[in-house]
Design an enzyme around this catalytic site. Sequence first.
Site, PDB file in Angstrom:
ATOM      1  N   GLU A 175       0.845  -1.183   0.000  1.00 18.80           N
ATOM      2  CA  GLU A 175       0.000   0.000   0.000  1.00 18.80           C
ATOM      3  C   GLU A 175       0.889   1.244   0.000  1.00 18.80           C
ATOM      4  OE1 GLU A 175      -2.754   0.391   3.288  1.00 18.80           O
ATOM      5  OE2 GLU A 175      -3.821   2.027   2.288  1.00 18.80           O
TER       6      GLU A 175
ATOM      7  N   ALA B 206       1.516  -0.143  10.856  1.00 20.86           N
ATOM      8  CA  ALA B 206       1.228  -1.534  10.540  1.00 20.86           C
ATOM      9  C   ALA B 206       0.405  -1.593   9.261  1.00 20.86           C
ATOM     10  CB  ALA B 206       0.447  -2.193  11.674  1.00 20.86           C
TER      11      ALA B 206
ATOM     12  N   GLU C 237      -2.472  -4.009   6.866  1.00 20.11           N
ATOM     13  CA  GLU C 237      -3.532  -5.014   6.978  1.00 20.11           C
ATOM     14  C   GLU C 237      -3.565  -6.058   5.868  1.00 20.11           C
ATOM     15  OE1 GLU C 237      -3.963  -1.719   6.148  1.00 20.11           O
ATOM     16  OE2 GLU C 237      -5.623  -1.457   4.750  1.00 20.11           O
TER      17      GLU C 237
ATOM     18  N   GLU D 276      -5.800  -3.034  12.425  1.00 16.82           N
ATOM     19  CA  GLU D 276      -5.480  -3.849  11.240  1.00 16.82           C
ATOM     20  C   GLU D 276      -6.417  -5.049  11.143  1.00 16.82           C
ATOM     21  OE1 GLU D 276      -3.754  -2.137   9.407  1.00 16.82           O
ATOM     22  OE2 GLU D 276      -2.680  -0.885  10.857  1.00 16.82           O
TER      23      GLU D 276
ATOM     24  N   HIS E 259      -9.728  -3.955   9.629  1.00 12.59           N
ATOM     25  CA  HIS E 259      -9.674  -3.736   8.177  1.00 12.59           C
ATOM     26  C   HIS E 259     -10.129  -4.964   7.393  1.00 12.59           C
ATOM     27  CE1 HIS E 259      -8.172   0.199   7.231  1.00 12.59           C
ATOM     28  NE2 HIS E 259      -7.002   0.067   7.815  1.00 12.59           N
TER      29      HIS E 259
HETATM   30  N1  BES Z   1      -3.234   0.754   5.727  1.00  7.95           N
HETATM   31  C1  BES Z   1      -2.512   1.420   6.744  1.00  7.95           C
HETATM   32  C2  BES Z   1      -1.027   1.322   6.619  1.00  7.95           C
HETATM   33  C3  BES Z   1      -0.385   2.049   5.476  1.00  7.95           C
HETATM   34  C4  BES Z   1      -0.655   3.342   5.211  1.00  7.95           C
HETATM   35  C5  BES Z   1       0.533   1.439   4.697  1.00  7.95           C
HETATM   36  C6  BES Z   1      -0.030   3.987   4.159  1.00  7.95           C
HETATM   37  C7  BES Z   1       1.146   2.090   3.661  1.00  7.95           C
HETATM   38  C8  BES Z   1       0.871   3.366   3.382  1.00  7.95           C
HETATM   39  C9  BES Z   1      -2.868   0.869   8.127  1.00  7.95           C
HETATM   40  O1  BES Z   1      -4.107   0.279   8.218  1.00  7.95           O
HETATM   41  C10 BES Z   1      -2.891   2.044   9.043  1.00  7.95           C
HETATM   42  O2  BES Z   1      -3.731   2.870   8.904  1.00  7.95           O
HETATM   43  N2  BES Z   1      -1.931   2.112   9.951  1.00  7.95           N
HETATM   44  C11 BES Z   1      -1.741   3.222  10.833  1.00  7.95           C
HETATM   45  C12 BES Z   1      -2.019   2.865  12.258  1.00  7.95           C
HETATM   46  C13 BES Z   1      -3.468   2.893  12.600  1.00  7.95           C
HETATM   47  C14 BES Z   1      -3.712   2.428  14.000  1.00  7.95           C
HETATM   48  C15 BES Z   1      -4.101   4.254  12.401  1.00  7.95           C
HETATM   49  C16 BES Z   1      -0.299   3.626  10.698  1.00  7.95           C
HETATM   50  O3  BES Z   1       0.469   2.849  10.132  1.00  7.95           O
HETATM   51  O4  BES Z   1       0.044   4.710  11.136  1.00  7.95           O
HETATM   52 ZN    ZN Z   2      -5.699   1.602   8.450  1.00  5.62          ZN
END
Ligand code: BES
Ligand code: ZN
Length: 879
Positions: free
Chosen positions: A127, A268, A270, A304, A307
């Site tokens: 992603e 992280a 998902e 995660e 999701h």
């Molecule tokens: N899908 C995102 C991670 C992500 C975002 C990967 C952008 C690559 C590019 C994941 O679900 C997410 O939102 N992670 C957050 C933490 C969450 C608890 C808000 C993060 O990584 O900050």
């Molecule tokens: Zn997310």
Amino acid sequence: MKDGRSGKSIFRKDYTAYPWDVNHLDLNFDIGRETTIVRSEMAFHLKDQTRSTHDIVLNGSNLQLVSLSLNDCLLSEDEYVIDGETLTIPGAPRKSVLKTEVKIHPQSNSALEGLYVSGAFLLTQCEAQGFRKITWFPDRPDVMTSYRVTMEADQSEFPVMLSNGNQVAQGDLTGGRHWVRWEDPFPKPSYLFAVVAGDLALVEDKFTTQSGRDVALRIYVEAENIDRCEHAMESLVNAMRWDEQRFNLEYDLDIYHIVATNDFNMGAMENKSLNIFNSKYVLARPDTATDADYQGIEGVIGHEYFHNWTGNRVTCRDWFELTLKEGLTVFRDEEFSSDMQSRAVKRIRVVRDLRSRQFPEDDGPMAHPIRPDQYVEINNFYTATVYQKGATIIRMYHTLLGEAGFQKGMKLYFERHDGQAVTCDDFRAAMADANGVDLERFGRWYSQSGTPQVHITDHHDPATGKYTLKLRQHTPATHDQKNKQALVIPFALGLLTANGEELPMQLEGETKASGGTRLLLMEDTNEEFTFINIPEPPVPSLFRDYSAPVKVFYDYTPEQLAVLITFDSDAFVRWDAAQSMAQGAILEQCRRRAKGLEMRLDSSLIKAFEGILSDRMADPALLAEAMILPDEDYLAEQMEVVDVDGIHAARKFIKRALAEKLQALLNERYAELNDGLPYQKTPTAMARRVFKNVCLSYLTETQKGESITAAQLESSDNMTDTLAAMKGLILMDSPQAEAVLADFESRWSEDSLVMDKWFIMQAINPGADTVNKVRELMQHPAFSIQNPNKVRSLIGVFSMLNPTGFHASDGSGYEFHADRVIELDALNPQIAARMASAFNRWKRYDEDRKALIKTQLQRIAAVDGLSGDVSEIINNALR
Ligand code: BES
Ligand code: ZN
């Protein structure tokens, strides 16, 4: 532009569907650290039945193409076109099987996107657009297909090889090699693809779903971390159970994997059944992780996991719709944490975070609606706006429709869209249709940027007993939108007597009064609400539970704030009133200091804090939140021109004066809470610790502070208490601080996550000298500019959480930081862009600082080959 990206804007209105269905994807990895060979086979079917041929357009980035064949015919170089990041095969037949072979180079991938190396293993991050760094493919979320992944590698170097779905076959090969095959039965977009290969240890558990299926839960970590997975596993089990109970959503595969890595750009990811986590959000032991870390792990593991339904089963049509999955999933993880811990405390922390990070963003050069209309680099739009403001907008549906109505909407959303890639409009339509309500105007929240202001005035008429509240909403212009529309704003209200009793509320025209909180609705620019039978001028309790993401303006008297702080039934309002009072006091002293007047402490604030400290009924975690003064950046946002040193001095003055006045009470509470019982991770124990450590942070401002703090450090059996004490000693400039830091360093030098804390403590230390310390620490063996956690801990903390250091008047902080942005851009553009955003609020500083920052922004902008990521941020800041 790096990676052949164009640096041009992409517009939401330009969306067109992909002309092909991709029915299947077969991937083959021949895994090596230096070079990995990726072979793919894709079945393309043209959607338009009336045509016999069409171009096939694929995305790819930094791929070394070995071969390309169409329906088993090898294509020569004149039969396809590669232009930047796209490969076009003109006029492909309506049924086309495409085979590709590429080479990629994990070891030299420092951007941590695509396939890369972390310690003893290889892993992927796709992603938003990382899949194109692995192979040629239509790398967009609306192209969903089923994956079969086969990996082969050296058995001893890569004993574990994982991908999405179920393991369906495996075998040995000659020469000490082996292979494994995985199949994911659920069609998915490429951004949810993942592989992991290497030497990892695992912790295993299982979960039985509500329908009685067993799911194997496996957390993979590097062997030395095997004793730090218990809390993550417990959080996962809790999240799975919670999603069944609250949302009636059950996990859909037989395996759930989590892999922890030290090298990760985000928190992280998902990926379907193979989540990849920054080790910060997995690994914890009481001696290595703080209570905040434990809560962070619970929240991110939940996020995660959630999701899987809100993101994976139903995904986004395109990246403009990101908040569809992120805003909704943040709302879900907030609710999970609220149900696991304290709802009120969680709400307060969420609002604090929204105000200190999202509000400035929404008023700055990167302001955008939660569903943006354009972007240059999508990675720059994983923002507080898309996430945190997005979650508050989901919360407003919940406020308007209630839990039952919201769940009806969710049910319809899944009935309609399971397996699809959809839009925020589809979500809103499901909510509206399931409840038979019109949410047309509510949709404006998706397209309007800027934080709305609600200005409130009131009038009480003693003769008639009528009380009228007048509300006017106004959203200031932002760089991207001049004209703003009226929004639908849920307005939760209570009315209190001067003695703090709740008044029953009866609107003019209603037949009877009701008690508690009233949910009113603002739908236009101006709204007026008149209540009858109000015997005395009431104290209005406004926007209870923070019912909308707005800035509220109402002229409270100190007496009214005191009534709210002491008596309001809504914990958020009590906290907010205490924050307003403290903010008022600090900003006033800041103004006095600027005029050369002596600073002083107001008696109403002392009384209010005395009340908070004496409260033995309330949740200690809530008292802690109320005692924490607004942070310097948040205070800076309240000023016309930021007075960096004035804010620091005034805040410090108020804190010290409160500590001195309330010393006896602080000591008493500290002693009660410092009970000497062994560490426990229960919510109750955590609540006591946080309040205890807030009391300690006040006590460090007093004469006796040093001995109390040193004693706590000496007797601590957990990282929360240890860090609180260490921070205290550093901030009070204790002569012991240096030795304490050195001790900590020698004890934890091999522990990456704990060393992050060691860097943070030093980077956050106020003052113009800190930049030299930070520069020196970059040479420390535990620091690496290639590691995002290290960069965030040292450089990010300095530039974003240390205003007196970063904004040192000689510009040394700015120059240092610009050097780092340039250095990072060559390695990891995503992280460089995050760091670059530290300059975003530059126009709010004095002329001298503005000039200094501008020079640095221009220096960055002039760098040859600057990434699209950083240039978008810098160009916007300069515009
Ligand atoms: N899908 C995102 C991670 C992500 C975002 C990967 C952008 C690559 C590019 C994941 O679900 C997410 O939102 N992670 C957050 C933490 C969450 C608890 C808000 C993060 O990584 O900050
Ligand atoms: Zn997310």
